[in-house]
Design a protein around this motif. Structure first.
Motif, PDB file in Angstrom:
ATOM      1  N   LYS A  21      43.417  49.460 -62.923  1.00  0.00           N
ATOM      2  CA  LYS A  21      42.032  49.013 -62.707  1.00  0.00           C
ATOM      3  C   LYS A  21      41.766  48.696 -61.235  1.00  0.00           C
ATOM      4  O   LYS A  21      40.656  48.900 -60.727  1.00  0.00           O
ATOM      5  N   ILE A  46      28.768  53.318 -63.818  1.00  0.00           N
ATOM      6  CA  ILE A  46      29.266  52.835 -65.109  1.00  0.00           C
ATOM      7  C   ILE A  46      30.690  53.347 -65.273  1.00  0.00           C
ATOM      8  O   ILE A  46      30.929  54.563 -65.249  1.00  0.00           O
ATOM      9  N   VAL A  47      31.621  52.426 -65.413  1.00  0.00           N
ATOM     10  CA  VAL A  47      33.025  52.771 -65.622  1.00  0.00           C
ATOM     11  C   VAL A  47      33.271  52.869 -67.121  1.00  0.00           C
ATOM     12  O   VAL A  47      33.064  51.897 -67.850  1.00  0.00           O
ATOM     13  N   VAL A  48      33.684  54.042 -67.566  1.00  0.00           N
ATOM     14  CA  VAL A  48      33.880  54.286 -68.996  1.00  0.00           C
ATOM     15  C   VAL A  48      35.344  54.610 -69.263  1.00  0.00           C
ATOM     16  O   VAL A  48      35.920  55.511 -68.625  1.00  0.00           O
ATOM     17  N   THR A  49      35.932  53.878 -70.195  1.00  0.00           N
ATOM     18  CA  THR A  49      37.309  54.157 -70.601  1.00  0.00           C
ATOM     19  C   THR A  49      37.416  54.338 -72.118  1.00  0.00           C
ATOM     20  O   THR A  49      38.434  54.811 -72.607  1.00  0.00           O
ATOM     21  N   ASP A  50      36.383  53.974 -72.849  1.00  0.00           N
ATOM     22  CA  ASP A  50      36.401  54.083 -74.304  1.00  0.00           C
ATOM     23  C   ASP A  50      36.489  55.554 -74.728  1.00  0.00           C
ATOM     24  O   ASP A  50      35.630  56.362 -74.348  1.00  0.00           O
ATOM     25  N   LEU A 141      24.862  56.297 -73.031  1.00  0.00           N
ATOM     26  CA  LEU A 141      25.226  55.062 -72.341  1.00  0.00           C
ATOM     27  C   LEU A 141      24.081  54.061 -72.293  1.00  0.00           C
ATOM     28  O   LEU A 141      24.214  52.991 -71.671  1.00  0.00           O
TER      29      LEU A 141
ATOM     30  N   ARG B 175      28.819  48.608 -63.764  1.00  0.00           N
ATOM     31  CA  ARG B 175      28.751  48.200 -65.168  1.00  0.00           C
ATOM     32  C   ARG B 175      29.944  48.809 -65.895  1.00  0.00           C
ATOM     33  O   ARG B 175      30.569  49.737 -65.386  1.00  0.00           O
ATOM     34  N   GLU B 177      31.394  50.501 -69.522  1.00  0.00           N
ATOM     35  CA  GLU B 177      31.261  51.153 -70.835  1.00  0.00           C
ATOM     36  C   GLU B 177      29.831  51.562 -71.190  1.00  0.00           C
ATOM     37  O   GLU B 177      29.640  52.531 -71.915  1.00  0.00           O
ATOM     38  N   LYS B 178      28.835  50.830 -70.725  1.00  0.00           N
ATOM     39  CA  LYS B 178      27.436  51.219 -70.990  1.00  0.00           C
ATOM     40  C   LYS B 178      26.542  50.604 -69.934  1.00  0.00           C
ATOM     41  O   LYS B 178      26.976  49.782 -69.134  1.00  0.00           O
TER      42      LYS B 178
END
Lengths: 179, 179
Positions: A21, A46-50, A141, B175, B177-178
């Motif tokens: 991270k 927007i940081v997405v890891t899901d 999102l 932000r 994840e969303k």
């Protein structure tokens, strides 16, 4: 030459290794330092890891399912209201004509390139993707219709770095004193 | 961090020292290495050193007469036809709605940022300017109406580097994840 400009590649093959991270924060810090017109800094990330969200993004991004293998997506969004706070309720998409949209896309592109160069600097693999429609990407999102997604950057590690792409010759792109 | 991202400034004060042509070529080589959508490389560059032309550019660029003191202007132009060769005869300007125009502005912005970072790397001062109308800038250089001038970059040396501009906090632009 700045060596990252030479060695950076668009990597579409990721191994399973996670991304620390702290490294992601260094990428975002690089983006933060980008210049922008009137210093408006019209970008959000927007940081997405899901995994489920990454899969939806990959599907919207022209079914590029290799994207799911990247541990991190950074969704890079341009905000027209930072350029023109009085523009009111607008919907921006690929066919929008607003002059301010061109300015914020331009500025956000610069911030994204800082992310790509910084990723290379940190030994991370990355790819700037943009093969989606705004109307497909934004709902995934919850991004409002007045925000323009300039790119989704995949971040990870690779065992298989691609070769360099060809480039036009310098003589073909440079003129002197006039067109 | 890539140090040029931290130390680069928008310099609007130039001393009279000329810029070696070899250094200009290194700036253009950095631009040439930029990534672009579908590797279209939709950019062209005009190197301007003629004082009379620089003055016309400065006037068109909102009377920023400090620009004339920079020994070199690099006029950075996006070519919509490299993205869509079949688009035909089009006029592109600030109010144009073509999706392909957004793409080539985005890509050319990345190439311009390579110029700015490389200038910093080489100890040159630079400023990306863009305070002009396409219809005022293009005729000065004989640029066709289907080409979009994404920026005019001044290049030179300075005795008076400006201070860093402020930036939004990272927390304000990131932000998870969303949206």
């Amino acid at each position: 030459m700045i060596k990252e400009m030479i060695t950076r590649r668009s990597t579409r093959s990721y191994n399973g290794k996670p991304v620390d991270k702290e490294l992601v924060m260094q990428l975002l810090e690089a983006a933060r330092l980008a210049p922008s017109g009137k210093n408006t800094q019209p970008w959000n990330f927007i940081v997405v890891t899901d995994p489920a969200t990454k899969e939806k993004i990959a599907v919207a991004d022209h079914n590029q399912m290799w994207m799911v293998d990247a541990p991190v997506h950074i969704v890079c969004v341009a905000d027209i209201k930072r350029r023109n706070p009085d523009i009111g309720q607008v919907v921006v998409d690929e066919n929008a004509a607003y002059p301010e949209l061109k300015a914020v896309i331009r500025d956000t592109a610069v911030a994204i390139q800082h992310i790509l160069l910084m990723a290379e600097h940190l030994g991370l693999a990355s790819c700037w993707t943009g093969w989606y429609a705004q109307d497909d990407m934004r709902p995934i999102l919850g991004i409002p219709n007045d925000q323009y997604v300039v790119g989704v950057v995949t971040i990870g590690h690779t065992d298989d770095p691609p070769k360099a792409q060809t480039r036009r010759d310098l003589e073909d792109m440079v003129r002197y004193e006039k067109w």
